[in-house]
Design a protein around this motif. Structure first.
Motif, mmCIF file in Angstrom:
data_model
loop_
_atom_site.group_PDB
_atom_site.id
_atom_site.type_symbol
_atom_site.label_atom_id
_atom_site.label_comp_id
_atom_site.label_asym_id
_atom_site.label_seq_id
_atom_site.Cartn_x
_atom_site.Cartn_y
_atom_site.Cartn_z
ATOM 1 N N THR A 222 0.846 -1.113 0.037
ATOM 2 C CA THR A 222 0.044 -0.020 0.083
ATOM 3 C C THR A 222 0.787 1.195 -0.049
ATOM 4 N N SER A 223 1.858 1.450 0.772
ATOM 5 C CA SER A 223 2.660 2.446 0.839
ATOM 6 C C SER A 223 3.523 2.676 -0.383
ATOM 7 N N LEU A 224 3.917 1.502 -1.103
ATOM 8 C CA LEU A 224 4.541 1.762 -2.224
ATOM 9 C C LEU A 224 3.755 2.153 -3.329
ATOM 10 N N GLN A 225 2.282 1.648 -3.278
ATOM 11 C CA GLN A 225 1.486 2.418 -4.399
ATOM 12 C C GLN A 225 1.185 3.936 -4.354
ATOM 13 N N LEU A 226 1.151 4.304 -2.866
ATOM 14 C CA LEU A 226 0.911 5.506 -2.492
ATOM 15 C C LEU A 226 2.254 6.481 -2.866
ATOM 16 N N ALA A 227 3.310 5.812 -2.660
ATOM 17 C CA ALA A 227 4.518 6.702 -3.064
ATOM 18 C C ALA A 227 4.612 7.040 -4.512
ATOM 19 N N MET A 228 4.162 5.978 -5.238
ATOM 20 C CA MET A 228 4.495 6.222 -6.533
ATOM 21 C C MET A 228 3.117 7.156 -6.921
ATOM 22 N N ALA A 229 2.015 7.139 -6.478
ATOM 23 C CA ALA A 229 0.844 8.206 -7.165
ATOM 24 C C ALA A 229 1.447 9.555 -6.756
ATOM 25 N N GLU A 230 2.141 9.582 -5.564
ATOM 26 C CA GLU A 230 2.543 11.147 -4.990
ATOM 27 C C GLU A 230 3.482 11.469 -5.962
ATOM 28 N N LEU A 231 4.617 10.825 -6.203
ATOM 29 C CA LEU A 231 5.490 11.108 -7.197
ATOM 30 C C LEU A 231 4.994 11.517 -8.449
ATOM 31 N N GLU A 232 4.003 10.935 -9.061
ATOM 32 C CA GLU A 232 3.547 11.027 -10.165
ATOM 33 C C GLU A 232 2.670 12.666 -10.220
ATOM 34 N N VAL A 233 2.117 13.099 -9.070
ATOM 35 C CA VAL A 233 1.630 14.290 -8.990
ATOM 36 C C VAL A 233 2.463 15.492 -8.232
ATOM 37 N N GLY A 234 3.837 15.032 -8.097
ATOM 38 C CA GLY A 234 4.732 16.002 -7.777
ATOM 39 C C GLY A 234 4.793 16.476 -6.345
ATOM 40 N N ASN A 235 3.892 15.747 -5.331
ATOM 41 C CA ASN A 235 4.131 15.660 -3.937
ATOM 42 C C ASN A 235 5.349 15.074 -3.188
ATOM 43 N N LEU A 236 6.446 15.699 -3.356
ATOM 44 C CA LEU A 236 7.612 15.187 -2.882
ATOM 45 C C LEU A 236 7.708 14.662 -1.516
ATOM 46 N N GLY A 237 7.206 15.550 -0.516
ATOM 47 C CA GLY A 237 7.122 15.294 0.826
ATOM 48 C C GLY A 237 6.589 13.938 1.205
ATOM 49 N N PHE A 238 5.169 14.038 0.685
ATOM 50 C CA PHE A 238 4.309 12.575 1.167
ATOM 51 C C PHE A 238 5.026 11.460 0.348
ATOM 52 N N ALA A 239 5.355 11.628 -0.956
ATOM 53 C CA ALA A 239 6.325 10.442 -1.494
ATOM 54 C C ALA A 239 7.307 9.834 -0.670
ATOM 55 N N LEU A 240 8.119 10.795 -0.070
ATOM 56 C CA LEU A 240 9.202 10.453 0.776
ATOM 57 C C LEU A 240 8.692 9.470 1.889
ATOM 58 N N GLN A 241 7.866 10.162 2.571
ATOM 59 C CA GLN A 241 7.297 9.491 3.819
ATOM 60 C C GLN A 241 6.777 8.148 3.422
ATOM 61 N N TYR A 242 6.006 7.995 2.428
ATOM 62 C CA TYR A 242 5.217 6.622 2.328
ATOM 63 C C TYR A 242 6.439 5.773 1.478
ATOM 64 N N SER A 243 7.363 6.214 0.964
ATOM 65 C CA SER A 243 8.738 5.226 0.466
ATOM 66 C C SER A 243 9.449 4.731 1.588
ATOM 67 N N LYS A 244 9.508 5.524 2.872
ATOM 68 C CA LYS A 244 10.461 5.134 3.918
ATOM 69 C C LYS A 244 9.295 4.311 4.775
ATOM 70 N N GLU A 245 8.050 4.372 4.698
ATOM 71 C CA GLU A 245 7.190 3.519 5.340
ATOM 72 C C GLU A 245 7.154 2.143 4.604
ATOM 73 N N ALA A 246 7.245 2.163 3.321
ATOM 74 C CA ALA A 246 7.462 0.940 2.386
ATOM 75 C C ALA A 246 8.643 0.143 2.775
ATOM 76 N N ILE A 247 9.872 0.934 2.695
ATOM 77 C CA ILE A 247 11.124 0.052 3.229
ATOM 78 C C ILE A 247 11.239 -0.413 4.446
ATOM 79 N N LEU A 248 10.582 0.437 5.435
ATOM 80 C CA LEU A 248 10.477 -0.305 6.875
ATOM 81 C C LEU A 248 9.718 -1.403 7.027
ATOM 82 N N ALA A 249 8.484 -1.448 6.362
ATOM 83 C CA ALA A 249 7.622 -2.505 6.455
ATOM 84 C C ALA A 249 8.133 -3.862 5.800
ATOM 85 N N SER A 250 8.584 -3.566 4.396
ATOM 86 C CA SER A 250 9.081 -4.725 3.804
ATOM 87 C C SER A 250 10.321 -5.400 4.377
#
Length: 572
Positions: free
Chosen positions: A486-514
């Motif tokens: 879920t965090s990976l999908q959200l991070a990709m979606a935020e990167l696509e719309v240019g929300n860098l702060g949210f994309a970074l946060q979701y990517s950190k959550e994704a790597i921690l959970a994985s």
């Protein structure tokens, strides 16, 4: 004679009656044995086998396998908001430029064009470009990942004559448009000269293809022509939730040198502002230590022409290992450690200078090792004199030392040192040691790297669990895997719309959970028996019980077949 025959007949009759009685008694016993065997077999098959299967089966919680497979097929789209503001004295030509540029947006950038407001025009009238940059920042702070490019006329006094582009400390750039670009030029010619300049600004301040390639440097194979362009990236540490920074003072000759360094004050003054700005990327912890009688692993060579000792570039690789053994490690943390060593040469090898591959003296007298740290040699031979009493009291110049360590820290954390194109002027980083647009570039790279790492981890975990079917998948692991997807999908979606702060946060959550799911102790294959060991355990338990039941069933089947043959014989 008659009596004898009568007795014989009587005895034969008694024997027949006895045999008939035994046969009548044996038939019910045999029937009961068959029924008992059938009952036991039925209980084993209907109750025992399902119960054994249910109690010994491997619990495997549901995983979003289809979504994990789709992650490998998804294409990563990055988008950055760019705003081009024209401050050209209200020229009508600007309106035509804006209308024309609206239909010429680059694919990676969401570009908007407008004219400057009155307050922005007042800010652009400041005496210097640095003051204008600060005033524009005070008017409106641009969000993470966005850029604002101000196009100013040639008559503006903000930039020196030989400078056409000024890149400030924030997310703002000033681009000068010359009079030759406005007079005697068609609209197409003017746009042809303006667009390349804006693209150069975006390549310097925002993400580029090289940045994305560097972020994926451990997962893609580079062409020979790209190796030199990404060589600097190999020195940087990979993305991590946290980093340990250790400052060590090496005093190999405490009898001659009594060293004092204000490391706590220096860290608060020079290092902490940078780490505070980098807090969205990771957590940092700092410690320091002083090591005595710690020598380098290489003996310096004396250069008679310099009357000093030297370390050449080829011997620097052998310096780290002996020293690293004395540094110690923090066993309670799994975060990468950045080591910064300040080495004061002993009196027998002082002064000591580091030379590069061209046999030239390194101005900073320091070097760094990729993904390890840096070492600086601090000479104190200036404190020696003819009547010097030992030990010499030395107060280390922490401003000089921290200037070198700060530059090395930027490189090791992935802040690339760019060479701007001709005509560009880049403002100094300031007290924080990092410009806002440099932070954005690092956040772009870290977001992409985190997404790639988490995707690889989750995909590998799914393949592992699919290949080894007897590994237990607990609900906790399934929850971590679902959270990572879920965090990976959200991070990709935020990167696509240019929300860098949210994309970074979701990517950190994704790597921690994985990583938490992948390295869960319950997934260790050695905790479970393979199939051959299972058979070795179950056969001694089930074989003694199953053999009598199986033989009884075979005997019953044999008797049934025999009865059928006898009936058919009687009918014939």
């Amino acid at each position: 004679m008659i009596d004898t025959d009568a007795n014989v007949l009587l005895n034969l009759s008694s024997v027949k009656i006895f045999q008939t009685t035994i046969l009548c008694v044996c038939l019910p016993e045999r029937r009961r044995g068959q029924l008992a065997a059938l009952s036991i077999a039925a209980v084993v098959i209907i109750v025992g086998v399902p119960l054994w299967w249910r109690t010994t089966e491997t619990y495997r919680a549901w995983l979003p396998v289809s979504q994990i497979k789709d992650l490998a097929k998804l294409q990563l789209h990055l988008s950055a908001d760019v705003e081009v503001v024209f401050a050209l004295d209200g020229d009508l030509l600007v309106q035509f430029i804006i209308l024309r540029l609206q239909n010429m947006k680059p694919a990676r950038y969401e570009t908007k064009y407008r004219t400057a407001t009155i307050m922005e025009e007042d800010a652009l009238k400041k005496p210097t470009a640095a003051e204008a940059d600060l005033s524009l920042h005070m008017l409106s702070e641009s969000p993470c990942g966005s850029l604002v490019v101000y196009v100013i006329p040639e008559s503006s006094s903000l930039l020196p004559e030989d400078v056409n582009v000024y890149i400030g400390q924030r997310r703002t750039a000033l681009v000068r448009i010359s009079a030759q670009m406005r007079v005697g030029k068609t609209l197409e010619q003017l746009l042809a000269q303006l667009e390349p300049r804006i693209k150069q600004v975006l390549q310097v301040m925002s993400f580029s293809h090289t940045d994305i390639t560097v972020a994926l440097s451990d997962r893609v194979r580079f062409r020979p022509g790209n190796k030199e362009s990404i060589a600097d990236s190999m020195r940087a540490f990979k993305s991590s939730p946290g980093y340990e920074i250790t400052f060590s003072l090496l005093n190999p000759d405490p009898k001659s040198h009594q060293l004092h360094w204000d490391i706590e004050g220096a860290v608060q003054t020079y290092i902490q502002p940078l780490l505070t700005k980098l807090s969205p990327l990771a957590n940092f912890s700092i410690d320091s230590q002083t090591l005595y009688y710690t020598m380098l692993g290489v003996t310096p060579r004396f250069d008679s022409s310099l009357e000093a000792y030297t370390l050449n570039a080829d011997s620097l690789a052998h310096v780290i290992n002996p020293v690293e053994a004395r540094l110690g490690s923090n066993a309670a943390s799994s975060n990468p450690v950045l080591n910064f060593l300040l080495y004061v040469p002993d009196i027998r090898h002082s002064p000591l200078y580091i030379h590069d591959h061209r046999k030239q003296e390194v101005p900073s007298n320091a070097f760094h090792s990729p993904r390890w740290g840096g070492i600086m040699v601090y000479n104190v031979n200036g404190f020696y004199g003819s009547e010097t009493e030992f030990p010499v009291h030395v107060n280390i110049n922490m401003a000089k030392v921290m200037g070198v360590f700060l530059a090395q820290l930027r490189l090791l954390l992935g802040v690339q040192s760019l060479s701007p194109p001709p005509g560009f002027l880049v403002a100094p980083c300031g007290s924080t040691g990092l410009a806002d647009w440099e932070l954005d570039r690092l956040m772009w790279s870290r977001s992409v790297e985190n997404i790639a790492t988490a995707t690889t981890t989750i995909t590998s975990l799914a393949q592992l669990l699919d290949q080894i079917g007897n590994i237990v998948i607990n609900d906790n692991i399934a929850q971590q895997v679902s959270s990572a997807v879920t965090s990976l999908q959200l991070a990709m979606a935020e990167l696509e719309v240019g929300n860098l702060g949210f994309a970074l946060q979701y990517s950190k959550e994704a790597i921690l959970a994985s990583e938490k799911a992948f390295f869960d102790p319950s997934l260790l294959h050695l905790l479970y028996f393979p199939d051959d060991q299972k058979f070795a355990i179950y056969i001694p338990l089930f074989l003694p019980m199953c053999v009598p039941i199986l033989l009884s069933m075979l005997k019953i089947v044999s008797e049934v077949r025999q009865r059928r043959r006898e009936k058919q014989a009687k009918k014939e």
